[in-house]
Structures are given as structure tokens and as C-alpha cells.
Motif scaffolding. Structure first.
Motif, PDB file in Angstrom:
ATOM      1  N   THR A  69       8.211 148.103 -55.433  1.00  0.00           N
ATOM      2  CA  THR A  69       7.694 149.412 -55.380  1.00  0.00           C
ATOM      3  C   THR A  69       8.640 150.469 -53.939  1.00  0.00           C
ATOM      4  OG1 THR A  69       6.140 149.417 -53.890  1.00  0.00           O
ATOM      5  CG2 THR A  69       5.317 148.987 -55.902  1.00  0.00           C
ATOM      6  N   PRO A  70       8.676 151.546 -53.882  1.00  0.00           N
ATOM      7  CA  PRO A  70       9.191 151.467 -52.601  1.00  0.00           C
ATOM      8  C   PRO A  70       8.773 151.541 -50.980  1.00  0.00           C
ATOM      9  CG  PRO A  70       8.987 153.908 -53.985  1.00  0.00           C
ATOM     10  CD  PRO A  70       8.331 152.731 -54.990  1.00  0.00           C
ATOM     11  N   ALA A  71       7.363 150.754 -51.137  1.00  0.00           N
ATOM     12  CA  ALA A  71       7.025 150.643 -50.015  1.00  0.00           C
ATOM     13  C   ALA A  71       7.090 148.691 -49.817  1.00  0.00           C
ATOM     14  CB  ALA A  71       5.943 150.247 -50.033  1.00  0.00           C
ATOM     15  N   GLY A  72       7.387 148.442 -50.904  1.00  0.00           N
ATOM     16  CA  GLY A  72       7.870 147.058 -50.892  1.00  0.00           C
ATOM     17  C   GLY A  72       9.428 146.562 -50.669  1.00  0.00           C
ATOM     18  N   ILE A  89      -4.444 129.639 -47.252  1.00  0.00           N
ATOM     19  CA  ILE A  89      -3.312 130.230 -45.826  1.00  0.00           C
ATOM     20  C   ILE A  89      -4.078 130.012 -44.429  1.00  0.00           C
ATOM     21  CG2 ILE A  89      -2.971 132.527 -45.278  1.00  0.00           C
ATOM     22  CD1 ILE A  89      -3.927 133.893 -48.236  1.00  0.00           C
ATOM     23  N   LEU A  90      -3.082 129.659 -43.763  1.00  0.00           N
ATOM     24  CA  LEU A  90      -3.020 129.205 -42.518  1.00  0.00           C
ATOM     25  C   LEU A  90      -2.584 130.004 -41.386  1.00  0.00           C
ATOM     26  CD1 LEU A  90      -1.616 125.445 -42.929  1.00  0.00           C
ATOM     27  CD2 LEU A  90      -4.505 126.306 -43.565  1.00  0.00           C
ATOM     28  N   ASP A  91      -3.052 129.812 -40.410  1.00  0.00           N
ATOM     29  CA  ASP A  91      -2.126 130.308 -39.248  1.00  0.00           C
ATOM     30  C   ASP A  91      -2.054 131.558 -39.146  1.00  0.00           C
ATOM     31  OD1 ASP A  91      -0.772 130.993 -37.201  1.00  0.00           O
ATOM     32  OD2 ASP A  91       1.714 130.325 -38.235  1.00  0.00           O
ATOM     33  N   TRP A  92      -2.947 132.331 -38.836  1.00  0.00           N
ATOM     34  CA  TRP A  92      -3.621 133.601 -38.589  1.00  0.00           C
ATOM     35  C   TRP A  92      -3.666 134.811 -36.887  1.00  0.00           C
ATOM     36  CZ3 TRP A  92      -5.141 136.093 -42.816  1.00  0.00           C
ATOM     37  CH2 TRP A  92      -5.523 136.251 -44.415  1.00  0.00           C
ATOM     38  N   GLU A  93      -2.626 133.511 -35.974  1.00  0.00           N
ATOM     39  CA  GLU A  93      -2.246 134.221 -35.150  1.00  0.00           C
ATOM     40  C   GLU A  93      -2.262 135.909 -35.354  1.00  0.00           C
ATOM     41  OE1 GLU A  93      -1.637 131.542 -35.949  1.00  0.00           O
ATOM     42  OE2 GLU A  93      -3.271 130.093 -34.472  1.00  0.00           O
ATOM     43  N   GLY A  94      -1.422 135.830 -35.314  1.00  0.00           N
ATOM     44  CA  GLY A  94      -0.504 137.402 -35.671  1.00  0.00           C
ATOM     45  C   GLY A  94      -0.522 138.280 -37.753  1.00  0.00           C
ATOM     46  N   TRP A  95      -1.274 138.182 -37.258  1.00  0.00           N
ATOM     47  CA  TRP A  95      -2.103 139.200 -38.649  1.00  0.00           C
ATOM     48  C   TRP A  95      -2.134 140.797 -38.115  1.00  0.00           C
ATOM     49  CZ3 TRP A  95      -6.906 141.688 -39.645  1.00  0.00           C
ATOM     50  CH2 TRP A  95      -8.193 141.424 -38.132  1.00  0.00           C
ATOM     51  N   GLY A  96      -2.049 141.828 -38.861  1.00  0.00           N
ATOM     52  CA  GLY A  96      -2.080 142.774 -38.319  1.00  0.00           C
ATOM     53  C   GLY A  96      -1.240 144.300 -39.362  1.00  0.00           C
ATOM     54  N   LEU A  97      -1.928 145.541 -38.986  1.00  0.00           N
ATOM     55  CA  LEU A  97      -0.824 145.708 -39.542  1.00  0.00           C
ATOM     56  C   LEU A  97       1.066 146.010 -40.025  1.00  0.00           C
ATOM     57  CD1 LEU A  97      -2.731 149.198 -38.368  1.00  0.00           C
ATOM     58  CD2 LEU A  97      -2.586 148.866 -40.853  1.00  0.00           C
ATOM     59  N   ALA A  98       1.314 145.917 -41.221  1.00  0.00           N
ATOM     60  CA  ALA A  98       2.491 146.476 -41.132  1.00  0.00           C
ATOM     61  C   ALA A  98       3.057 147.267 -42.266  1.00  0.00           C
ATOM     62  CB  ALA A  98       2.819 144.235 -41.495  1.00  0.00           C
ATOM     63  N   PRO A  99       3.794 147.268 -42.509  1.00  0.00           N
ATOM     64  CA  PRO A  99       3.852 148.567 -43.774  1.00  0.00           C
ATOM     65  C   PRO A  99       3.928 147.462 -45.190  1.00  0.00           C
ATOM     66  CG  PRO A  99       6.783 147.378 -42.589  1.00  0.00           C
ATOM     67  CD  PRO A  99       5.209 147.064 -41.750  1.00  0.00           C
ATOM     68  N   ALA A 100       3.050 147.742 -46.307  1.00  0.00           N
ATOM     69  CA  ALA A 100       2.521 147.576 -47.018  1.00  0.00           C
ATOM     70  C   ALA A 100       3.847 146.697 -47.691  1.00  0.00           C
ATOM     71  CB  ALA A 100       1.966 149.236 -47.736  1.00  0.00           C
ATOM     72  N   ILE A 127      20.918 151.737 -40.401  1.00  0.00           N
ATOM     73  CA  ILE A 127      19.818 152.881 -41.026  1.00  0.00           C
ATOM     74  C   ILE A 127      18.606 152.971 -40.436  1.00  0.00           C
ATOM     75  CG2 ILE A 127      20.244 152.321 -43.211  1.00  0.00           C
ATOM     76  CD1 ILE A 127      17.750 150.887 -43.390  1.00  0.00           C
ATOM     77  N   PRO A 128      18.388 154.392 -40.157  1.00  0.00           N
ATOM     78  CA  PRO A 128      17.748 154.713 -38.836  1.00  0.00           C
ATOM     79  C   PRO A 128      15.929 154.517 -39.743  1.00  0.00           C
ATOM     80  CG  PRO A 128      18.124 157.008 -40.130  1.00  0.00           C
ATOM     81  CD  PRO A 128      19.198 155.538 -40.358  1.00  0.00           C
ATOM     82  N   ALA A 129      15.473 154.494 -38.843  1.00  0.00           N
ATOM     83  CA  ALA A 129      14.048 153.688 -39.183  1.00  0.00           C
ATOM     84  C   ALA A 129      13.186 154.597 -39.865  1.00  0.00           C
ATOM     85  CB  ALA A 129      13.645 153.048 -38.209  1.00  0.00           C
ATOM     86  N   THR A 130      13.790 156.018 -39.280  1.00  0.00           N
ATOM     87  CA  THR A 130      13.200 157.306 -40.080  1.00  0.00           C
ATOM     88  C   THR A 130      12.929 157.543 -41.520  1.00  0.00           C
ATOM     89  OG1 THR A 130      14.679 158.771 -39.074  1.00  0.00           O
ATOM     90  CG2 THR A 130      12.771 158.256 -37.568  1.00  0.00           C
ATOM     91  N   ASP A 131      13.741 156.843 -42.097  1.00  0.00           N
ATOM     92  CA  ASP A 131      14.106 156.781 -43.161  1.00  0.00           C
ATOM     93  C   ASP A 131      13.540 156.209 -44.097  1.00  0.00           C
ATOM     94  OD1 ASP A 131      16.935 157.982 -42.999  1.00  0.00           O
ATOM     95  OD2 ASP A 131      17.802 156.248 -43.914  1.00  0.00           O
ATOM     96  N   PHE A 132      11.968 156.177 -43.676  1.00  0.00           N
ATOM     97  CA  PHE A 132      10.540 155.235 -43.714  1.00  0.00           C
ATOM     98  C   PHE A 132       9.451 155.680 -43.408  1.00  0.00           C
ATOM     99  CE2 PHE A 132      14.696 152.732 -44.780  1.00  0.00           C
ATOM    100  CZ  PHE A 132      14.832 152.293 -46.427  1.00  0.00           C
ATOM    101  N   ALA A 133       9.459 156.615 -42.726  1.00  0.00           N
ATOM    102  CA  ALA A 133       8.166 157.165 -41.869  1.00  0.00           C
ATOM    103  C   ALA A 133       7.382 157.770 -42.784  1.00  0.00           C
ATOM    104  CB  ALA A 133       8.958 157.985 -40.984  1.00  0.00           C
ATOM    105  N   ALA A 134       7.364 158.414 -43.644  1.00  0.00           N
ATOM    106  CA  ALA A 134       6.654 158.653 -44.869  1.00  0.00           C
ATOM    107  C   ALA A 134       5.539 157.170 -46.019  1.00  0.00           C
ATOM    108  CB  ALA A 134       6.489 159.353 -45.522  1.00  0.00           C
ATOM    109  N   LEU A 135       6.503 155.560 -45.568  1.00  0.00           N
ATOM    110  CA  LEU A 135       5.734 154.733 -45.982  1.00  0.00           C
ATOM    111  C   LEU A 135       4.141 153.732 -45.643  1.00  0.00           C
ATOM    112  CD1 LEU A 135       9.165 153.329 -47.861  1.00  0.00           C
ATOM    113  CD2 LEU A 135       6.972 154.691 -48.971  1.00  0.00           C
TER     114      LEU A 135
END
Length: 231
Positions: free
Chosen positions: A182-185, A140-151, A111-119
Motif C-alpha cells: 500500500t502507499p502507507a506501507g 511478542i517480546l521487548d515492548w520498550e519502544g512501542w508507539g506511533l510510527a508510519p502505518a 528524498i524529502p520526508a515531506t513527500d509522504f506527509a499526508a500518509l
């Protein structure tokens, strides 16, 4: 202790714990980072970090869990609260790169990633599995990689790593129905499945590959995932 070739440091992961300490409120349950120290030689960089001591154990020793943990209902309430709080943190850090998803989703799910571009994307812990979670009190342990990701990324990761234990996977779906149902999930779950299928292809947690493909197909309403090479 952490070490890396001095010319190959990835700032997101190298500085993740420090930036978490500086950016996350104390209400998010995690061991506090008290101090750190850096040094280097000609080719290597080193960092030592001193954390608050936790007496609680993690719920697993490996990200891929095969035995359901026993936790009280209050623990799941704490998880939902923590994930909601993490999602509100403002940051420019990125946990999973959109460019990777644009390449990997066609390759592994067809599937193309663009299918979900608006989420939406929100802040995530980024490595949310039972080997990074303590009980009976949530930490919660191990915070090295936290940041923005799909909701919903953290909930999706917890579910994906539980697929070898169907009763636990079903429990995660029930307890974290929001945001998973949810659609985002759904988008977040497909993103995690893509990421873990890529890891499996590299030899990491290969036992998850087939359950991940089945779950991806179910989310897409297909009998199987029709992966194709992206070009």
C-alpha cells in the motif's frame, strides 16, 4: 534488570514495558509484566521487572536473520491479527521521530520526508523482528519502544531485517501484503530503511546496508538511491 544514568533516562524506553502492560489488551500475545521495582543511588537509576515465564523460544537470536524459520500458516495469521490489534491502540508515545525522518531521508535516500506527509501513522511495536517473536505460538517480546510510527512500520521492519534471506523476505511480503503493498506501507518501508541505514553508518548491522540501498532504490523506482546531505 535495567539501568541508566539518573540524569539521562529516556522516558519512552524506560517506561515502555510498564505502559504496554497498562495500555495493551491481553489479547495481544506477549508475556505479562507482573510487577516491577525501582531504586537508585547518587548517579544511577535501576529497575527490575518480573515477567510471566514463557516456555517458547524466539525464532532467531539476532535481529538480522540468515536462516528462514519454520512456522505454520497459523503463525502468520496470528502475526497479522496482532499487528492489526496493535495499530488500533491509542497513545501519545512515539517510536520514530518525524524530525529524524526529515533529516535522515534526504541524507540516506535523497528524498524529502515531506513527500509522504499526508500518509497515516498508527501504533507499532517498534522493534518487530524474529528475535523478538516466539513460535509455534506467537508471543511478542521487548515492548520498550512501542508507539506511533508510519502505518505498516512493524511489517516493514520484519521485511528489512530479512533481506539477507531473500526467500524469507519474499514470504514476509506475501504474508504481510497488507499493509506492505500500500502507499502507507511503502512509506513505512522507506522510513525503516532510512533508520537502519543510519544505524549501519554507526556500525550496527553493516551487512544490511547494501541490501537496504537496493530495496530503497526499488521502492523509489531508481537504479540506485541518490543520497545527499541535508542542509
Amino acid at each position: 534488570m535495567a539501568t541508566a544514568p539518573a540524569d539521562q533516562i529516556i522516558d519512552t524506553y524506560w517506561n515502555g514495558a510498564i505502559e504496554a502492560q497498562e495500555s495493551l489488551p491481553p489479547s495481544i500475545p506477549r508475556p505479562q509484566l507482573w510487577r516491577w521495582h525501582d531504586w537508585s543511588d547518587r548517579t544511577w537509576a535501576y529497575r527490575s521487572e518480573l515477567y510471566e515465564y514463557l516456555a517458547a523460544d524466539t525464532l532467531a537470536v539476532h535481529a538480522v536473520i540468515t536462516t528462514p524459520p519454520s512456522v505454520p500458516a497459523e503463525w502468520w495469521t496470528a502475526v497479522r491479527g496482532a499487528l492489526a490489534a496493535i495499530a488500533t491502540i491509542e497513545t501519545t508515545r512515539v517510536t520514530i521521530q518525524p524530525g529524524f525522518l526529515a533529516w535522515a531521508k534526504p541524507r540516506y535516500l535523497g528524498i524529502p520526508a515531506t513527500d509522504f506527509a499526508a500518509l497515516p501513522w498508527t501504533t507499532a511495536h517498534g522493534d518487530f523482528h524474529f528475535a523478538n517473536l516466539c513460535a509455534p505460538d506467537l508471543h511478542i517480546l521487548d515492548w520498550e519502544g512501542w508507539g506511533l510510527a508510519p502505518a505498516g512500520y512493524d511489517a516493514a521492519m520484519l521485511h528489512s531485517y530479512s533481506l539477507l534471506t531473500p526467500d524469507l523476505a519474499n514470504r514476509v511480503q506475501r504474508e504481510l501484503a497488507y499493509p506492505l503493498a500500500t502507499p502507507a506501507g511503502r512509506y513505512a518501508e522507506l522510513a525503516v530503511i532510512t533508520e537502519l541505514l543510519h544505524a549501519a553508518e554507526q556500525g550496527i548491522n553493516r551487512q544490511l546496508a547494501e541490501p537496504l540501498r537496493r530495496r530503497g532504490a526499488a521502492l523509489l523506482g531508481q537504479p540506485t538511491v541518490a543520497a545527499r546531505e541535508s542542509g
